[in-house]
Design a protein around this motif. Structure first.
Motif, short mmCIF file in Angstrom:
data_model
loop_
_atom_site.label_atom_id
_atom_site.label_comp_id
_atom_site.label_asym_id
_atom_site.label_seq_id
_atom_site.Cartn_x
_atom_site.Cartn_y
_atom_site.Cartn_z
N GLN A 211 67.52 13.59 16.59
CA GLN A 211 66.27 12.90 16.28
C GLN A 211 65.34 12.92 17.49
OE1 GLN A 211 65.35 11.37 13.21
NE2 GLN A 211 63.37 11.44 14.24
N LEU A 212 65.90 12.72 18.68
CA LEU A 212 65.10 12.77 19.91
C LEU A 212 64.42 14.13 20.06
CD1 LEU A 212 67.46 10.93 22.39
CD2 LEU A 212 65.17 10.19 21.77
N TYR A 213 65.20 15.20 19.90
CA TYR A 213 64.63 16.54 20.07
C TYR A 213 63.65 16.88 18.96
CZ TYR A 213 67.24 18.02 24.17
OH TYR A 213 67.71 18.15 25.47
N PHE A 214 63.93 16.40 17.75
CA PHE A 214 62.99 16.63 16.64
C PHE A 214 61.64 16.00 16.97
CE2 PHE A 214 60.98 15.32 12.67
CZ PHE A 214 60.97 16.52 11.96
N ARG B 109 56.39 8.00 27.16
CA ARG B 109 56.89 6.70 27.65
C ARG B 109 57.74 6.01 26.57
NH1 ARG B 109 51.74 6.30 30.19
NH2 ARG B 109 50.92 5.13 28.41
N GLN B 110 57.26 6.10 25.34
CA GLN B 110 57.99 5.51 24.23
C GLN B 110 59.37 6.16 24.07
OE1 GLN B 110 56.86 6.73 20.33
NE2 GLN B 110 57.31 4.76 19.39
N MET B 111 59.41 7.48 24.19
CA MET B 111 60.66 8.20 24.00
C MET B 111 61.61 8.02 25.18
SD MET B 111 59.58 11.57 21.89
CE MET B 111 61.23 11.69 21.25
N GLU B 112 61.07 7.96 26.39
CA GLU B 112 61.90 7.70 27.56
C GLU B 112 62.65 6.39 27.41
OE1 GLU B 112 60.57 8.84 31.83
OE2 GLU B 112 58.71 8.55 30.69
N ALA B 113 61.97 5.39 26.88
CA ALA B 113 62.57 4.06 26.73
C ALA B 113 63.67 4.04 25.67
CB ALA B 113 61.49 3.05 26.36
N ARG B 114 63.71 5.07 24.83
CA ARG B 114 64.68 5.06 23.71
C ARG B 114 65.71 6.19 23.81
NH1 ARG B 114 60.86 3.53 18.48
NH2 ARG B 114 59.96 1.64 19.39
N LEU B 115 65.84 6.77 24.98
CA LEU B 115 66.76 7.91 25.13
C LEU B 115 68.19 7.56 24.76
CD1 LEU B 115 65.57 9.74 28.38
CD2 LEU B 115 65.18 10.38 26.01
N THR B 116 68.60 6.35 25.06
CA THR B 116 69.99 5.97 24.80
C THR B 116 70.19 5.36 23.42
OG1 THR B 116 69.62 3.80 25.82
CG2 THR B 116 70.43 5.57 27.26
N GLU B 117 69.09 5.15 22.68
CA GLU B 117 69.19 4.46 21.39
C GLU B 117 69.25 5.42 20.21
OE1 GLU B 117 65.81 1.94 21.08
OE2 GLU B 117 66.18 0.89 22.98
N ARG B 118 68.66 6.57 20.34
CA ARG B 118 68.49 7.48 19.21
C ARG B 118 69.50 8.63 19.22
NH1 ARG B 118 63.26 6.99 16.99
NH2 ARG B 118 62.82 4.76 16.93
N LEU C 120 72.60 15.58 27.83
CA LEU C 120 72.65 15.57 29.30
C LEU C 120 71.41 16.21 29.90
CD1 LEU C 120 76.42 16.40 29.92
CD2 LEU C 120 75.28 14.18 29.95
N ARG C 121 70.82 17.17 29.21
CA ARG C 121 69.57 17.77 29.70
C ARG C 121 68.48 16.70 29.82
NH1 ARG C 121 66.75 22.06 26.79
NH2 ARG C 121 65.78 22.58 28.78
N LEU C 122 68.44 15.79 28.87
CA LEU C 122 67.44 14.72 28.93
C LEU C 122 67.69 13.79 30.12
CD1 LEU C 122 67.22 13.78 25.13
CD2 LEU C 122 65.53 15.02 26.47
N MET C 123 68.94 13.67 30.54
CA MET C 123 69.28 12.81 31.68
C MET C 123 68.89 13.44 33.02
SD MET C 123 73.04 11.47 30.43
CE MET C 123 73.42 10.69 32.01
N THR C 124 68.52 14.72 33.02
CA THR C 124 68.15 15.38 34.28
C THR C 124 66.64 15.38 34.51
OG1 THR C 124 67.99 17.59 33.29
CG2 THR C 124 70.16 16.91 34.08
N THR C 125 65.90 14.74 33.61
CA THR C 125 64.44 14.70 33.73
C THR C 125 64.01 13.61 34.73
OG1 THR C 125 64.18 15.43 31.45
CG2 THR C 125 62.28 14.40 32.48
N GLU C 126 63.05 13.94 35.58
CA GLU C 126 62.53 12.98 36.56
C GLU C 126 61.01 12.95 36.50
OE1 GLU C 126 64.04 14.11 40.35
OE2 GLU C 126 66.11 13.58 39.89
#
Length: 350
Positions: free
Chosen positions: A44-47, A31-40, A302-308
């Motif tokens: 860093q996100l994948y790490f 939940r924390q990472m979903e909220a920051r997908l566009t910020e990081r 873009l792969r992160l943007m396809t998650t539901e």
């Protein structure tokens, strides 16, 4: 930049004593990472994402060892390495992930102990896979699982299997070799994995026929850009108008970079690390490496943007980006990245 909340939650994973606690921690981090997908930054996100997945799997394995001991099986009889393949092996898992795993264990000193050691790890793998499933990681559809005896072997058995795949490289066996190429040790004895890789690379680099078969298998997924530079979107069904990011952008570049890396003896499993290795080995110029890496970062984002999020709270990913989410700016970025992927595809084919 370090994230103190993430670091704290990761530390809690390392001391969790039950599955309910682990599942709660996974949900919190996601939940924390979903909220920051566009910020990081995407790396860093994948790490962080893959650090979470690794920590959860590692803790489950510790709990499975304890369960084996409680049930009277004792500690592991020989050293072992728990392996991840696919996006887990490449450290490119998204918020959702299934289980692509294997198990490599040392050969017992006494041949008479072989069956008992095999039986231990068979039971152990069943516990690990079941616990990971309960954490929300579904089993691999293709059966690449540590519970499958084909993917759970001693070091000598793995060497014999690799020899068989190299000697008779039909389509399926070459696919298995490519799966193995992305493997890494997520928990256990890294020296076992090193011995395994030494054998894999020595066999492969001494067998030029394998490279031809690997190239044919590797290039079956094509970059989804047409001869006139248009995006090749889904035409029919509920996904009409979407673009298959996974199989039309991400996987073709993963495959092409892997192929070049294997031919150069590069052992890193991460695609970005493989690109860096190709630049170091002068198989790519610094400019080419930077261009390819930038396109790949776009595909990762873009792969992160396809998650539901599904009804039961789990995350799923069909790899397709809906047409409504593609702005003109993003379409231009995509076309540029896909053209780079197409050039890399042609290079590998040559």
């Amino acid at each position: 930049m370090s994230d103190p909340v993430y670091t704290h939650l990761l530390a809690l994973i390392g001391t969790a004593g039950d599955l309910k606690t682990l599942r709660g921690l996974r949900d919190q981090i996601q939940r924390q990472m979903e909220a920051r997908l566009t910020e990081r930054p995407v790396e860093q996100l994948y790490f962080n994402l893959n650090g979470m997945h690794d920590a959860l799997i590692g803790r489950v394995i510790v709990l499975a060892e304890a369960e084996m001991a409680r049930s009277g099986n004792g500690p592991p009889p020989v050293p072992y390495a728990y392996l991840l393949f696919g996006s887990g092996g490449r450290e490119e898992q998204t918020l959702s992930s299934d289980q692509d795993s294997g198990l490599l264990y040392g050969d017992p000193k006494d041949e008479s102990e072989k069956e008992a050691v095999s039986a231990y790890f068979e039971s152990f793998a069943v516990i690990v896979v079941d616990l990971i499933k309960q954490l929300g990681y579904p089993p691999c559809d293709g059966g690449v699982m540590s519970t499958n005896s084909e993917w759970r072997l001693s070091l000598s058995e793995w060497k014999a299997k690799l020899n068989g795949w190299f000697e008779d490289p039909d389509w399926e066996r070459v696919r298995y070799l490519l799966i193995v190429a992305d493997g890494r040790c997520v928990y256990g004895d890294p020296m076992l994995m090193r011995s395994f890789q030494d054998f894999f690379f020595s066999d492969m680099l001494q067998n030029p026929v394998i490279v031809k078969h690997m190239r044919s298998n590797t290039m079956r997924h094509k970059v989804l850009i047409g001869v006139f530079g248009q995006l090749l979107r889904e035409e029919y069904g509920q996904d009409a108008g979407s673009l298959d990011i996974k199989y039309g952008a991400y996987i073709p570049m993963v495959n092409a970079v892997r192929m070049m890396a294997l031919q150069s003896g590069i052992r890193e499993s991460s695609t970005l690390e493989r690109i860096s290795g190709l630049v170091r080995n002068e198989k790519l110029s610094a400019g080419e490496g930077a261009e390819i890496a930038e396109a790949f970062r776009l595909f990762l984002r873009l792969r992160l943007m396809t998650t539901e999020r599904s009804v039961d709270g789990l995350l799923s990913n069909n790899g397709k980006l809906a047409g409504g989410r593609m702005s003109k700016e993003l379409i231009d970025e995509l076309k540029s990245g896909l053209r780079i992927g197409k050039r890399l595809e042609r290079r590998v084919n040559k």
